[in-house]
Design a protein around this motif. Structure first.
Motif, mmCIF file in Angstrom:
data_model
loop_
_atom_site.group_PDB
_atom_site.id
_atom_site.type_symbol
_atom_site.label_atom_id
_atom_site.label_comp_id
_atom_site.label_asym_id
_atom_site.label_seq_id
_atom_site.Cartn_x
_atom_site.Cartn_y
_atom_site.Cartn_z
ATOM 1 N N ARG A 117 0.833 -1.207 0.000
ATOM 2 C CA ARG A 117 0.000 0.000 0.000
ATOM 3 C C ARG A 117 0.866 1.255 0.000
ATOM 4 O O ARG A 117 0.619 2.194 -0.768
ATOM 5 C CB ARG A 117 -0.920 -0.017 1.218
ATOM 6 C CG ARG A 117 -1.831 1.200 1.302
ATOM 7 C CD ARG A 117 -2.867 1.055 2.403
ATOM 8 N NE ARG A 117 -2.246 0.927 3.720
ATOM 9 C CZ ARG A 117 -2.211 -0.194 4.431
ATOM 10 N NH1 ARG A 117 -2.756 -1.306 3.954
ATOM 11 N NH2 ARG A 117 -1.639 -0.229 5.623
ATOM 12 N N TYR A 118 1.890 1.284 0.841
ATOM 13 C CA TYR A 118 2.777 2.452 0.868
ATOM 14 C C TYR A 118 3.554 2.587 -0.444
ATOM 15 O O TYR A 118 3.835 3.708 -0.896
ATOM 16 C CB TYR A 118 3.740 2.354 2.040
ATOM 17 C CG TYR A 118 3.068 2.508 3.383
ATOM 18 C CD1 TYR A 118 2.201 3.565 3.625
ATOM 19 C CD2 TYR A 118 3.289 1.589 4.401
ATOM 20 C CE1 TYR A 118 1.568 3.705 4.853
ATOM 21 C CE2 TYR A 118 2.665 1.722 5.632
ATOM 22 C CZ TYR A 118 1.801 2.780 5.846
ATOM 23 O OH TYR A 118 1.181 2.911 7.064
ATOM 24 N N ALA A 119 3.900 1.452 -1.055
ATOM 25 C CA ALA A 119 4.601 1.512 -2.343
ATOM 26 C C ALA A 119 3.700 2.106 -3.424
ATOM 27 O O ALA A 119 4.154 2.896 -4.262
ATOM 28 C CB ALA A 119 5.067 0.113 -2.750
ATOM 29 N N VAL A 120 2.421 1.741 -3.407
ATOM 30 C CA VAL A 120 1.478 2.312 -4.378
ATOM 31 C C VAL A 120 1.325 3.807 -4.153
ATOM 32 O O VAL A 120 1.297 4.604 -5.105
ATOM 33 C CB VAL A 120 0.124 1.587 -4.287
ATOM 34 C CG1 VAL A 120 -0.942 2.308 -5.104
ATOM 35 C CG2 VAL A 120 0.258 0.153 -4.771
ATOM 36 N N TRP A 121 1.218 4.219 -2.892
ATOM 37 C CA TRP A 121 1.121 5.651 -2.600
ATOM 38 C C TRP A 121 2.370 6.396 -3.065
ATOM 39 O O TRP A 121 2.277 7.493 -3.632
ATOM 40 C CB TRP A 121 0.924 5.868 -1.103
ATOM 41 C CG TRP A 121 -0.404 5.420 -0.586
ATOM 42 C CD1 TRP A 121 -1.479 5.010 -1.324
ATOM 43 C CD2 TRP A 121 -0.797 5.324 0.788
ATOM 44 N NE1 TRP A 121 -2.521 4.657 -0.507
ATOM 45 C CE2 TRP A 121 -2.141 4.843 0.804
ATOM 46 C CE3 TRP A 121 -0.171 5.577 1.999
ATOM 47 C CZ2 TRP A 121 -2.841 4.627 1.980
ATOM 48 C CZ3 TRP A 121 -0.868 5.369 3.179
ATOM 49 C CH2 TRP A 121 -2.191 4.901 3.167
ATOM 50 N N LEU A 122 3.540 5.796 -2.812
ATOM 51 C CA LEU A 122 4.785 6.438 -3.236
ATOM 52 C C LEU A 122 4.856 6.544 -4.755
ATOM 53 O O LEU A 122 5.241 7.587 -5.299
ATOM 54 C CB LEU A 122 5.978 5.645 -2.701
ATOM 55 C CG LEU A 122 7.371 6.167 -3.072
ATOM 56 C CD1 LEU A 122 7.583 7.571 -2.509
ATOM 57 C CD2 LEU A 122 8.455 5.219 -2.569
ATOM 58 N N ALA A 123 4.471 5.466 -5.443
ATOM 59 C CA ALA A 123 4.489 5.502 -6.909
ATOM 60 C C ALA A 123 3.497 6.530 -7.445
ATOM 61 O O ALA A 123 3.800 7.263 -8.397
ATOM 62 C CB ALA A 123 4.170 4.115 -7.466
ATOM 63 N N ALA A 124 2.303 6.594 -6.825
ATOM 64 C CA ALA A 124 1.320 7.587 -7.266
ATOM 65 C C ALA A 124 1.830 9.007 -7.038
ATOM 66 O O ALA A 124 1.639 9.894 -7.882
ATOM 67 C CB ALA A 124 -0.003 7.371 -6.528
ATOM 68 N N GLY A 125 2.492 9.227 -5.901
ATOM 69 C CA GLY A 125 3.060 10.553 -5.648
ATOM 70 C C GLY A 125 4.149 10.921 -6.638
ATOM 71 O O GLY A 125 4.213 12.065 -7.109
ATOM 72 N N MET A 126 4.993 9.952 -6.975
ATOM 73 C CA MET A 126 6.050 10.228 -7.950
ATOM 74 C C MET A 126 5.476 10.500 -9.333
ATOM 75 O O MET A 126 5.933 11.398 -10.049
ATOM 76 C CB MET A 126 7.021 9.045 -7.993
ATOM 77 C CG MET A 126 7.801 8.829 -6.708
ATOM 78 S SD MET A 126 8.831 7.347 -6.738
ATOM 79 C CE MET A 126 9.982 7.779 -8.035
ATOM 80 N N ILE A 127 4.447 9.735 -9.719
ATOM 81 C CA ILE A 127 3.810 9.977 -11.016
ATOM 82 C C ILE A 127 3.158 11.354 -11.044
ATOM 83 O O ILE A 127 3.263 12.099 -12.031
ATOM 84 C CB ILE A 127 2.789 8.867 -11.310
ATOM 85 C CG1 ILE A 127 3.504 7.533 -11.525
ATOM 86 C CG2 ILE A 127 1.937 9.214 -12.528
ATOM 87 C CD1 ILE A 127 2.566 6.357 -11.663
ATOM 88 N N PHE A 128 2.483 11.712 -9.940
ATOM 89 C CA PHE A 128 1.850 13.026 -9.876
ATOM 90 C C PHE A 128 2.894 14.142 -9.934
ATOM 91 O O PHE A 128 2.685 15.170 -10.600
ATOM 92 C CB PHE A 128 1.032 13.139 -8.590
ATOM 93 C CG PHE A 128 0.336 14.459 -8.426
ATOM 94 C CD1 PHE A 128 -0.785 14.768 -9.175
ATOM 95 C CD2 PHE A 128 0.813 15.397 -7.522
ATOM 96 C CE1 PHE A 128 -1.419 15.987 -9.032
ATOM 97 C CE2 PHE A 128 0.189 16.617 -7.366
ATOM 98 C CZ PHE A 128 -0.933 16.910 -8.125
ATOM 99 N N ALA A 129 4.021 13.934 -9.249
ATOM 100 C CA ALA A 129 5.079 14.943 -9.283
ATOM 101 C C ALA A 129 5.652 15.094 -10.691
ATOM 102 O O ALA A 129 5.912 16.218 -11.153
ATOM 103 C CB ALA A 129 6.183 14.568 -8.296
ATOM 104 N N ARG A 130 5.837 13.984 -11.390
ATOM 105 C CA ARG A 130 6.340 14.065 -12.760
ATOM 106 C C ARG A 130 5.331 14.739 -13.680
ATOM 107 O O ARG A 130 5.703 15.521 -14.567
ATOM 108 C CB ARG A 130 6.669 12.665 -13.273
ATOM 109 C CG ARG A 130 7.856 12.012 -12.578
ATOM 110 C CD ARG A 130 8.265 10.735 -13.254
ATOM 111 N NE ARG A 130 8.709 10.978 -14.623
ATOM 112 C CZ ARG A 130 9.127 10.019 -15.444
ATOM 113 N NH1 ARG A 130 9.148 8.762 -15.032
ATOM 114 N NH2 ARG A 130 9.517 10.304 -16.666
ATOM 115 N N LEU A 131 4.046 14.444 -13.473
ATOM 116 C CA LEU A 131 3.023 15.112 -14.277
ATOM 117 C C LEU A 131 3.012 16.615 -14.014
ATOM 118 O O LEU A 131 2.904 17.420 -14.950
ATOM 119 C CB LEU A 131 1.649 14.511 -13.976
ATOM 120 C CG LEU A 131 1.374 13.115 -14.532
ATOM 121 C CD1 LEU A 131 0.017 12.611 -14.058
ATOM 122 C CD2 LEU A 131 1.431 13.115 -16.053
#
Length: 254
Positions: free
Chosen positions: A203-217
């Protein structure tokens, strides 16, 4: 010819500036002008995509072989038939809103047949995407991490990276596909604690990946905004309007 080119560049600059401001005004709230700019942008993008599809897909792969008669039935007539069926069913459904009580049988049959090419497109697209994700991302990543994690000759850093990658990959899969309330009921306490912790890592890995994707966007959108503003600034400086304003200002200063 040169004068017409200058006026065309000036017109394109003002249209681009107007559409940019209309779309940017959506940050102030939802209003008619912002929606108009968004609809104009989407329409232009769809029109451009349609032109590309005609020029690079339909024309060389369908129309030219049909006119030359150099392809078989499967390569040309089947896609043509499915495409025409989809277009006819879509136009009929758009122009005549179907009603269950008043729709004739032939129209219901047409709408049902129109679902066949849609299902074919979705099925092929989903299968290609899923197979590509498994073949190009998940399986190579999993097997690479597994080989490194269980290779005694690997360095400590590679071993740690492999174990961490394997742990995060399996934890993410458990988070998406394992329901703790359903699958962990009746299990021993240590298994429940282990899997709960493992799923928590996913769950934390998914949140981290979503945050990184959002930051890149966000970074990419800010880069596009800065590039657009820079283009408008340079276009304004090169326009006759800016030259006229600069000449007028210098005349006033004298």
């Amino acid at each position: 010819m040169e004068a017409s080119s200058v006026w065309l560049d000036l017109l394109s600059f003002w249209i681009g500036l107007l559409v940019t401001l209309l779309i940017l005004s959506a940050a102030l709230g939802d209003h008619a002008l912002a929606r108009f700019g968004q609809h104009l942008l989407v329409g232009a993008a769809l029109g451009y995509a349609a032109v590309l599809a005609v020029q690079h897909v339909l024309r060389p792969r369908l129309w030219t072989p049909l006119m030359a008669g150099s392809s078989g039935v499967v390569e040309t007539w089947v896609p043509l038939g499915l495409g025409l069926l989809l277009v006819i069913a879509g136009l009929d459904r758009t122009w005549r809103a179907p009603r269950a009580a008043s729709t004739p049988l032939w129209r219901r049959g047409l709408h049902g047949a129109g679902r066949v090419p849609v299902a074919f497109l979705l099925g092929v697209g989903l299968a290609a995407g899923l197979f590509g994700a498994l073949q190009g991302t998940f399986l190579p990543q999993f097997w690479r991490a597994a080989r490194i994690a269980f290779d005694p000759s690997a360095s400590a850093l590679l071993f740690a990276i492999g174990v961490l990658t394997l742990l995060i990959t399996t934890a993410t899969l458990l988070y998406f596909y394992v329901d703790p309330a359903r699958y962990l009921a009746g299990q021993p306490g240590w298994i429940r604690r282990l899997l709960h912790g493992w799923i928590g890592i996913g769950r934390y890995a998914v949140w981290l990946a979503a945050g990184m994707i959002f930051a890149r966007l966000m970074a990419s959108r800010l880069s596009l905004l800065i590039g657009r503003a820079e283009y408008l600034r340079l276009a304004l400086f090169d326009s006759t309007l800016w030259q006229w304003a600069e000449t007028t200002w210098q005349a006033l200063l004298r």
